[in-house]
Motif scaffolding. Structure first.
Motif, PDB file in Angstrom:
ATOM      1  N   CYS A   1      -8.558  27.018 -16.585  1.00  0.00           N
ATOM      2  CA  CYS A   1      -7.797  26.770 -17.822  1.00  0.00           C
ATOM      3  C   CYS A   1      -6.596  27.700 -17.897  1.00  0.00           C
ATOM      4  N   LEU A   2      -6.794  28.951 -17.513  1.00  0.00           N
ATOM      5  CA  LEU A   2      -5.702  29.921 -17.572  1.00  0.00           C
ATOM      6  C   LEU A   2      -4.573  29.556 -16.618  1.00  0.00           C
ATOM      7  N   LEU A   3      -4.911  29.009 -15.465  1.00  0.00           N
ATOM      8  CA  LEU A   3      -3.879  28.549 -14.537  1.00  0.00           C
ATOM      9  C   LEU A   3      -3.057  27.429 -15.158  1.00  0.00           C
ATOM     10  N   ASN A   4      -3.750  26.511 -15.817  1.00  0.00           N
ATOM     11  CA  ASN A   4      -3.081  25.365 -16.424  1.00  0.00           C
ATOM     12  C   ASN A   4      -2.179  25.791 -17.586  1.00  0.00           C
ATOM     13  N   ILE A   5      -2.741  26.540 -18.527  1.00  0.00           N
ATOM     14  CA  ILE A   5      -1.964  26.962 -19.695  1.00  0.00           C
ATOM     15  C   ILE A   5      -0.871  27.947 -19.279  1.00  0.00           C
ATOM     16  N   GLY A   6      -1.224  28.855 -18.357  1.00  0.00           N
ATOM     17  CA  GLY A   6      -0.244  29.823 -17.887  1.00  0.00           C
ATOM     18  C   GLY A   6       0.941  29.167 -17.212  1.00  0.00           C
ATOM     19  N   GLY A   7       0.679  28.086 -16.463  1.00  0.00           N
ATOM     20  CA  GLY A   7       1.771  27.355 -15.821  1.00  0.00           C
ATOM     21  C   GLY A   7       2.734  26.770 -16.829  1.00  0.00           C
ATOM     22  N   ARG A   8       2.174  26.219 -17.919  1.00  0.00           N
ATOM     23  CA  ARG A   8       3.032  25.648 -18.964  1.00  0.00           C
ATOM     24  C   ARG A   8       3.824  26.742 -19.681  1.00  0.00           C
ATOM     25  N   LEU A   9       3.177  27.849 -19.979  1.00  0.00           N
ATOM     26  CA  LEU A   9       3.875  28.966 -20.610  1.00  0.00           C
ATOM     27  C   LEU A   9       5.041  29.446 -19.750  1.00  0.00           C
ATOM     28  N   GLN A  10       4.800  29.519 -18.448  1.00  0.00           N
ATOM     29  CA  GLN A  10       5.845  29.974 -17.532  1.00  0.00           C
ATOM     30  C   GLN A  10       7.006  28.984 -17.482  1.00  0.00           C
ATOM     31  N   ARG A  11       6.687  27.682 -17.448  1.00  0.00           N
ATOM     32  CA  ARG A  11       7.750  26.664 -17.390  1.00  0.00           C
ATOM     33  C   ARG A  11       8.599  26.668 -18.659  1.00  0.00           C
ATOM     34  N   GLU A  12       7.990  27.043 -19.764  1.00  0.00           N
ATOM     35  CA  GLU A  12       8.730  27.118 -21.024  1.00  0.00           C
ATOM     36  C   GLU A  12       9.437  28.458 -21.196  1.00  0.00           C
ATOM     37  N   GLY A  13       9.200  29.390 -20.277  1.00  0.00           N
ATOM     38  CA  GLY A  13       9.828  30.699 -20.367  1.00  0.00           C
ATOM     39  C   GLY A  13       9.267  31.570 -21.471  1.00  0.00           C
ATOM     40  N   GLN A  14       7.998  31.346 -21.825  1.00  0.00           N
ATOM     41  CA  GLN A  14       7.371  32.110 -22.899  1.00  0.00           C
ATOM     42  C   GLN A  14       6.914  33.477 -22.379  1.00  0.00           C
ATOM     43  N   ASN A  15       7.165  34.497 -23.166  1.00  0.00           N
ATOM     44  CA  ASN A  15       6.817  35.861 -22.765  1.00  0.00           C
ATOM     45  C   ASN A  15       5.405  36.199 -23.241  1.00  0.00           C
ATOM     46  N   VAL A  16       4.421  35.566 -22.628  1.00  0.00           N
ATOM     47  CA  VAL A  16       3.018  35.786 -22.968  1.00  0.00           C
ATOM     48  C   VAL A  16       2.271  36.112 -21.676  1.00  0.00           C
ATOM     49  N   ARG A  17       1.558  37.206 -21.662  1.00  0.00           N
ATOM     50  CA  ARG A  17       0.805  37.594 -20.468  1.00  0.00           C
ATOM     51  C   ARG A  17      -0.556  36.901 -20.476  1.00  0.00           C
ATOM     52  N   VAL A  18      -0.904  36.279 -19.373  1.00  0.00           N
ATOM     53  CA  VAL A  18      -2.152  35.517 -19.261  1.00  0.00           C
ATOM     54  C   VAL A  18      -3.194  36.370 -18.545  1.00  0.00           C
ATOM     55  N   LEU A  19      -4.342  36.578 -19.203  1.00  0.00           N
ATOM     56  CA  LEU A  19      -5.368  37.472 -18.659  1.00  0.00           C
ATOM     57  C   LEU A  19      -6.748  36.835 -18.734  1.00  0.00           C
ATOM     58  N   HIS A  20      -7.506  36.974 -17.660  1.00  0.00           N
ATOM     59  CA  HIS A  20      -8.926  36.636 -17.720  1.00  0.00           C
ATOM     60  C   HIS A  20      -9.629  37.757 -18.472  1.00  0.00           C
ATOM     61  N   ILE A  21     -10.720  37.423 -19.140  1.00  0.00           N
ATOM     62  CA  ILE A  21     -11.414  38.425 -19.947  1.00  0.00           C
ATOM     63  C   ILE A  21     -11.891  39.624 -19.120  1.00  0.00           C
ATOM     64  N   ALA A  22     -12.187  39.411 -17.838  1.00  0.00           N
ATOM     65  CA  ALA A  22     -12.578  40.540 -16.982  1.00  0.00           C
ATOM     66  C   ALA A  22     -11.431  41.540 -16.832  1.00  0.00           C
ATOM     67  N   ASP A  23     -10.194  41.032 -16.774  1.00  0.00           N
ATOM     68  CA  ASP A  23      -9.034  41.925 -16.684  1.00  0.00           C
ATOM     69  C   ASP A  23      -8.883  42.745 -17.956  1.00  0.00           C
ATOM     70  N   VAL A  24      -9.121  42.098 -19.099  1.00  0.00           N
ATOM     71  CA  VAL A  24      -9.013  42.795 -20.383  1.00  0.00           C
ATOM     72  C   VAL A  24     -10.086  43.878 -20.491  1.00  0.00           C
ATOM     73  N   LEU A  25     -11.292  43.537 -20.119  1.00  0.00           N
ATOM     74  CA  LEU A  25     -12.402  44.484 -20.277  1.00  0.00           C
ATOM     75  C   LEU A  25     -12.321  45.674 -19.320  1.00  0.00           C
ATOM     76  N   MET A  26     -11.467  45.573 -18.305  1.00  0.00           N
ATOM     77  CA  MET A  26     -11.262  46.698 -17.401  1.00  0.00           C
ATOM     78  C   MET A  26      -9.995  47.481 -17.746  1.00  0.00           C
ATOM     79  N   SER A  27      -9.302  47.079 -18.826  1.00  0.00           N
ATOM     80  CA  SER A  27      -8.090  47.793 -19.245  1.00  0.00           C
ATOM     81  C   SER A  27      -8.464  49.106 -19.912  1.00  0.00           C
ATOM     82  N   ARG A  28      -7.670  50.120 -19.638  1.00  0.00           N
ATOM     83  CA  ARG A  28      -7.922  51.442 -20.231  1.00  0.00           C
ATOM     84  C   ARG A  28      -6.600  52.069 -20.697  1.00  0.00           C
TER      85      ARG A  28
END
Length: 239
Positions: free
Chosen positions: A212-239
């Motif tokens: 799902c993130l690949l799909n939505i992220g692709g659309r965000l990128q094509r629209e030039g939207q400044n939104v970072r796409v993260l899997h929840i595992a990436d978020v939970l490892m953020s410090r």
């Protein structure tokens, strides 16, 4: 606790950061992670396309790879996990294989469900400043019943504000081979999803299913939207 990690094809080929962070997160929470080296594609693309007979050898290879022990099998992707959970249905004419498939399926656990429900952890100590929306994938909350666990973990992330958005539980339009067979309809669905997301003005789009993130992220990128796409595992490892 000893666990197996099922990486999925997307994790292996496209989202290696997600796969790495999933393993690091499990290890941080005290798990000894094993990687069944003979695991491969779950066969979902063939199954979704109706090529069940062609998918059977792959199903059997996957069963054999994952039944090497009796540890829980943790996966960061609900769609692939759901495919394996239904192997026994497709192998019903081969009772021995169906039984083996059912045993493997009974050990499959979504990453967030495992952390919250089996490890009893709701705060992993993560920190990510900003404003985020969470997209609940159809595979997770419709097929596997995983609805609250990702949000429980995200709400404990320090400095992260989780905001709702309109039609949050509507499909993003990926649907595996649906996005290929019905590309125009899929395109309109993800376009609508992104429009709703952007109304919330997020810094991050977070999900627990990489496809799902690949799909939505692709659309965000094509629209030039400044939104970072993260899997929840990436978020939970953020410090």
């Amino acid at each position: 606790m000893n666990v197996n990690f099922f990486v999925t094809c997307i994790g292996d080929a496209l989202k290696s950061r997600m796969a790495r962070n999933s393993v690091l997160l499990l290890e941080q929470l005290g798990c000894h992670v094993q990687f069944p080296e003979k695991q491969g594609c779950c066969g979902q693309p063939a199954i979704n396309s109706g090529y069940i007979r062609d998918a059977v050898p792959g199903m059997k290879a996957q069963i054999a790879a994952l039944e090497i022990n009796d540890y829980p099998i943790i996966s960061p992707a609900g769609s692939c996990m759901n495919a394996i959970r239904h192997y026994a249905d497709w192998l019903v004419d081969e009772p021995e294989w169906a039984m083996r498939a059912a045993k493997v399926a009974s050990r499959m656990v979504d990453l967030t469900s495992f952390i919250v429900n089996q490890l009893g952890v709701t705060d992993v100590g993560a920190r990510l400043p900003g404003r985020a929306v969470y997209h609940p994938s159809c595979s997770l909350f419709r097929k596997l019943g995983v609805r609250d666990e990702p949000l429980i973990l995200l709400r404990a992330v320090r400095d992260l504000e989780i905001v709702p958005f309109n039609a949050q539980e509507t499909c993003c339009g990926f649907g595996g081979t649906f996005s290929v067979k019905m590309a125009e309809i899929s395109g309109e669905m993800v376009k609508e999803k992104v429009a709703h997301i952007m109304q919330a003005r997020p810094d991050y789009l977070i999900g627990a299913d990489a496809s799902c993130l690949l799909n939505i992220g692709g659309r965000l990128q094509r629209e030039g939207q400044n939104v970072r796409v993260l899997h929840i595992a990436d978020v939970l490892m953020s410090r």
